[in-house]
Design a protein around this motif. Structure first.
Motif, PDB file in Angstrom:
ATOM      1  N   THR A 280      -3.220   5.380   0.207  1.00 11.23           N
ATOM      2  CA  THR A 280      -2.530   4.221   1.234  1.00 11.23           C
ATOM      3  C   THR A 280      -1.019   4.808   1.168  1.00 11.23           C
ATOM      4  OG1 THR A 280      -2.274   2.874  -0.677  1.00 11.23           O
ATOM      5  CG2 THR A 280      -3.963   2.272   0.952  1.00 11.23           C
ATOM      6  N   SER A 281      -0.463   5.601   0.214  1.00 10.23           N
ATOM      7  CA  SER A 281       0.910   5.993   0.443  1.00 10.23           C
ATOM      8  C   SER A 281       1.081   7.273   1.161  1.00 10.23           C
ATOM      9  CB  SER A 281       1.579   6.124  -1.144  1.00 10.23           C
ATOM     10  OG  SER A 281       1.510   5.139  -1.872  1.00 10.23           O
ATOM     11  N   THR A 282       0.077   8.205   1.104  1.00 10.06           N
ATOM     12  CA  THR A 282       0.342   9.348   2.019  1.00 10.06           C
ATOM     13  C   THR A 282      -0.030   8.866   3.582  1.00 10.06           C
ATOM     14  OG1 THR A 282      -1.225  10.575   0.229  1.00 10.06           O
ATOM     15  CG2 THR A 282      -0.726  11.609   2.507  1.00 10.06           C
TER      16      THR A 282
ATOM     17  N   LEU B  41      16.882  14.328  -0.365  1.00  3.33           N
ATOM     18  CA  LEU B  41      16.729  13.939   0.876  1.00  3.33           C
ATOM     19  C   LEU B  41      16.404  12.274   0.901  1.00  3.33           C
ATOM     20  CD1 LEU B  41      14.476  16.360   2.810  1.00  3.33           C
ATOM     21  CD2 LEU B  41      16.876  16.222   2.984  1.00  3.33           C
ATOM     22  N   MET B  42      15.792  11.835  -0.068  1.00  3.44           N
ATOM     23  CA  MET B  42      15.517  10.320  -0.150  1.00  3.44           C
ATOM     24  C   MET B  42      16.734   9.536  -0.747  1.00  3.44           C
ATOM     25  SD  MET B  42      11.736   9.988  -1.747  1.00  3.44           S
ATOM     26  CE  MET B  42      11.212   8.246  -1.488  1.00  3.44           C
ATOM     27  N   PRO B  43      17.573   9.876  -1.587  1.00  2.31           N
ATOM     28  CA  PRO B  43      18.810   9.236  -2.054  1.00  2.31           C
ATOM     29  C   PRO B  43      19.786   9.239  -0.747  1.00  2.31           C
ATOM     30  CG  PRO B  43      18.068  11.028  -3.912  1.00  2.31           C
ATOM     31  CD  PRO B  43      17.466  10.937  -2.662  1.00  2.31           C
TER      32      PRO B  43
ATOM     33  N   GLY C   2      14.255   5.458   1.662  1.00  2.00           N
ATOM     34  CA  GLY C   2      15.147   6.601   1.983  1.00  2.00           C
ATOM     35  C   GLY C   2      14.637   7.550   3.075  1.00  2.00           C
ATOM     36  N   MET C   3      13.273   7.450   3.675  1.00  2.00           N
ATOM     37  CA  MET C   3      12.751   8.320   4.439  1.00  2.00           C
ATOM     38  C   MET C   3      12.268   7.800   5.739  1.00  2.00           C
ATOM     39  SD  MET C   3      10.265  10.212   2.234  1.00  2.00           S
ATOM     40  CE  MET C   3       8.911  10.188   2.844  1.00  2.00           C
ATOM     41  N   GLY C   4      12.612   6.435   5.927  1.00  2.00           N
ATOM     42  CA  GLY C   4      12.388   5.844   7.160  1.00  2.00           C
ATOM     43  C   GLY C   4      10.822   5.295   7.264  1.00  2.00           C
TER      44      GLY C   4
ATOM     45  N   GLY D  69       1.064  -0.982   0.108  1.00  2.00           N
ATOM     46  CA  GLY D  69       0.027   0.160   0.020  1.00  2.00           C
ATOM     47  C   GLY D  69       0.843   1.292   0.101  1.00  2.00           C
ATOM     48  N   SER D  70       1.916   1.211   0.771  1.00  2.00           N
ATOM     49  CA  SER D  70       2.898   2.472   0.600  1.00  2.00           C
ATOM     50  C   SER D  70       3.698   2.656  -0.588  1.00  2.00           C
ATOM     51  CB  SER D  70       3.910   2.149   1.969  1.00  2.00           C
ATOM     52  OG  SER D  70       4.687   3.167   1.717  1.00  2.00           O
ATOM     53  N   ALA D  71       4.185   1.275  -0.962  1.00  2.00           N
ATOM     54  CA  ALA D  71       4.873   1.476  -2.095  1.00  2.00           C
ATOM     55  C   ALA D  71       4.140   1.810  -3.346  1.00  2.00           C
ATOM     56  CB  ALA D  71       5.495   0.199  -2.498  1.00  2.00           C
TER      57      ALA D  71
HETATM   58  N1  PFF Z   1       6.104   4.755  -3.062  1.00  2.00           N
HETATM   59  C1  PFF Z   1       5.218   5.955  -3.286  1.00  2.00           C
HETATM   60  C2  PFF Z   1       4.705   5.896  -4.832  1.00  2.00           C
HETATM   61  O1  PFF Z   1       5.178   5.229  -5.503  1.00  2.00           O
HETATM   62  O2  PFF Z   1       3.685   6.672  -5.093  1.00  2.00           O
HETATM   63  C3  PFF Z   1       5.556   7.300  -2.895  1.00  2.00           C
HETATM   64  C4  PFF Z   1       6.295   7.180  -1.382  1.00  2.00           C
HETATM   65  C5  PFF Z   1       5.598   6.619  -0.434  1.00  2.00           C
HETATM   66  C6  PFF Z   1       7.586   7.932  -1.014  1.00  2.00           C
HETATM   67  C7  PFF Z   1       5.875   6.605   0.825  1.00  2.00           C
HETATM   68  C8  PFF Z   1       8.202   7.505   0.039  1.00  2.00           C
HETATM   69  C9  PFF Z   1       7.421   7.134   0.924  1.00  2.00           C
HETATM   70  F1  PFF Z   1       7.915   7.121   2.399  1.00  2.00           F
END
Ligand code: PFF
Length: 452
Positions: free
Chosen positions: A322-324, A390-392, A234-236, A25-27
């Motif tokens: 689900t990502s937010t 920040l992410m990289p 890259g952001m926890g 859901g996050s990805a």
């Molecule tokens: N992975 C999500 C997308 O592909 O839209 C964006 C994302 C979610 C980036 C959560 C970073 C994060 F921590």
């Protein structure tokens, strides 16, 4: 239903399915359905796809496992995880960077998510005018330049708040368990529809036939950046989610499944979009407006176009919600763990700050153009700083931390559930975390900062 707690009193996801549904859901989000097609479209289709897969497997999966080891091992938030494994104060900075990145990403991500909600509702009521490409373009410009995006961003953020306020199991887990299967069903419906379009063959050739002459440094770096953004690294975020895994969750398997499903959604989005683009004579390299301008235009020409358009933007809305949720949970869990806020107060603070930043981002594209830095709207500045810097940086720090600081025996224990099952790829994993991932990430970082 009560929150399920492990021995340390921390909430845990109730099932293996939930661990997968929440991480997927996050990805799966705007990165797969909105960003992937336009990146692939501008970087040669099949050639980009191959590079993307290679990076997702070679860089994405090791960093994902590294985040899982930190989160499940420490059972702590993105900041606490570094402190759990190392007394050196300097590593705390990585935690602060993660929180900062999550706030900045919430800002621009919620604005785009707000557009999807607006297009969904307006398609439902037949209010979208896509009688010609020009009309679609005009409508998109008018929409992003006005006040409506502010309103829709706030509506979207309230949905996000509603889920998060209900907690880890009753909110995040339950919503992911329901919405993720729904998302796959809607995607499948679109794929089947795509199969019947006259441009199906040409679209498939564009997406799957690799023209290796198209691979240059921008294709490679674009694909690496895409793999990173798409896997929420890259952001926890994955540190936070894996801190809710049970002791029995198999980290390697969960990482592979997440990568496979995330890539499957990206490919399915390509299967939906490119045949449509070729069927009606659009250009696959239209860029970020591909989904918002080109697709509704295509829906308009189809029988029951309004229904298709509503369904498609509903799909984007579900994916972005689900990502937010996962992005906001990073800060929420820092507030509950580090600063001992109650869940309610933490959610209100994290969402409150997120709403303010996203309103500023939405305003910077229209009514308040002065909200800019060096002439670039705040929306684009935050996108650039979070995604390209920040992410990289966060991913590189996490990879170095797990590769060099955490004891190899501990990594083995986490991956094998204390020796309950074998793990033959420990050595390559550590090698990748120590050398391959940091160097590759450094390259994207230098490229996106314009240094190489
Ligand atoms: N992975 C999500 C997308 O592909 O839209 C964006 C994302 C979610 C980036 C959560 C970073 C994060 F921590």
């Amino acid at each position: 239903m009560k929150e399920l707690n492990n021995k340390s009193g921390r909430a845990v996801f109730g099932s293996r399915f939930a661990a997968i549904a929440t991480t997927v859901g996050s990805a799966v989000g705007l990165g797969n359905i909105w960003r992937f097609p336009y990146e692939a479209g501008s970087h040669g289709g099949g050639a980009f796809l191959i590079c993307y897969f290679a990076f997702a497997i070679m860089i994405g999966v090791p960093v994902l496992i590294a985040e899982f080891i930190m989160g499940r091992g420490s059972r702590s938030d993105a900041m606490g995880a570094y402190a759990y494994f190392s007394k050196a104060k300097g590593w705390k900075i990585a935690g602060y960077l993660a929180v900062l990145a999550s706030i900045l990403i919430t800002g621009f991500y919620s604005v785009v998510a707000g557009w999807t909600l607006e297009y969904c509702v307006e398609s439902m009521f037949g209010m979208v005018d896509f009688s010609s490409p020009e009309a679609g373009h005009r409508q998109f410009l008018e929409m992003t330049a006005g006040w409506q995006p502010v309103v829709w961003t706030v509506v979207f953020s309230l949905c996000n708040f509603y889920v998060l306020a209900r907690g880890v199991t009753k909110g995040i887990e339950r919503v992911s368990n329901i919405l993720m299967p729904l998302l796959f069903v809607i995607l499948l419906v679109f794929c089947v529809h795509s199969f019947m379009l006259p441009g199906f063959g040409e679209g498939m050739r564009f997406l799957f036939y690799p023209d290796f002459s198209k691979i240059d440094s921008s294709t490679l770096l674009g694909a690496l950046g895409q793999a990173f953004f798409s896997l929420s690294l890259g952001m926890g975020c994955m540190i936070t989610y894996s801190s809710y895994f049970t002791d029995k969750t198999r980290l390697g398997q969960t990482a592979m499944t997440t990568m496979a499903l995330d890539s499957a959604v990206a490919v399915m989005s390509g299967v939906i979009i490119f045949p449509a683009v070729f069927s009606y004579g659009f250009s696959p390299s239209a860029g970020p407006t591909l989904v918002f301008e080109v697709l509704p235009n295509i829906f308009y020409r189809m029988a029951a176009g309004g229904v298709w358009s509503t369904l498609f933007f509903l799909l984007l809305f579900v994916a972005s919600l689900t990502s937010t949720i996962s992005i906001t949970e990073i800060f929420t869990s820092v507030l509950t763990d580090q600063y001992k806020f109650s869940r309610k107060k933490a959610t209100m603070t994290a969402c409150g700050i997120g709403i303010v930043v996203s309103i500023l981002c939405a305003l910077s594209l229209g009514p308040c153009r002065s909200l800019a830095i060096g002439g670039t709207p705040l929306f684009d500045v935050l996108d650039y700083v979070a995604s390209n810097i920040l992410m990289p940086l966060g991913g590189m720090l996490c990879s170095i931390f797990v590769g060099w600081v955490i004891d190899r025996r501990y990594i083995r224990e986490q991956l094998t559930d204390n020796g309950a099952y074998p793990c033959r790829w420990l050595r390559p994993l550590v090698f990748f975390l120590r050398w391959v991932c940091p160097v590759a990430i450094l390259l994207i970082f230098l490229d996106s900062s314009g240094l190489i």
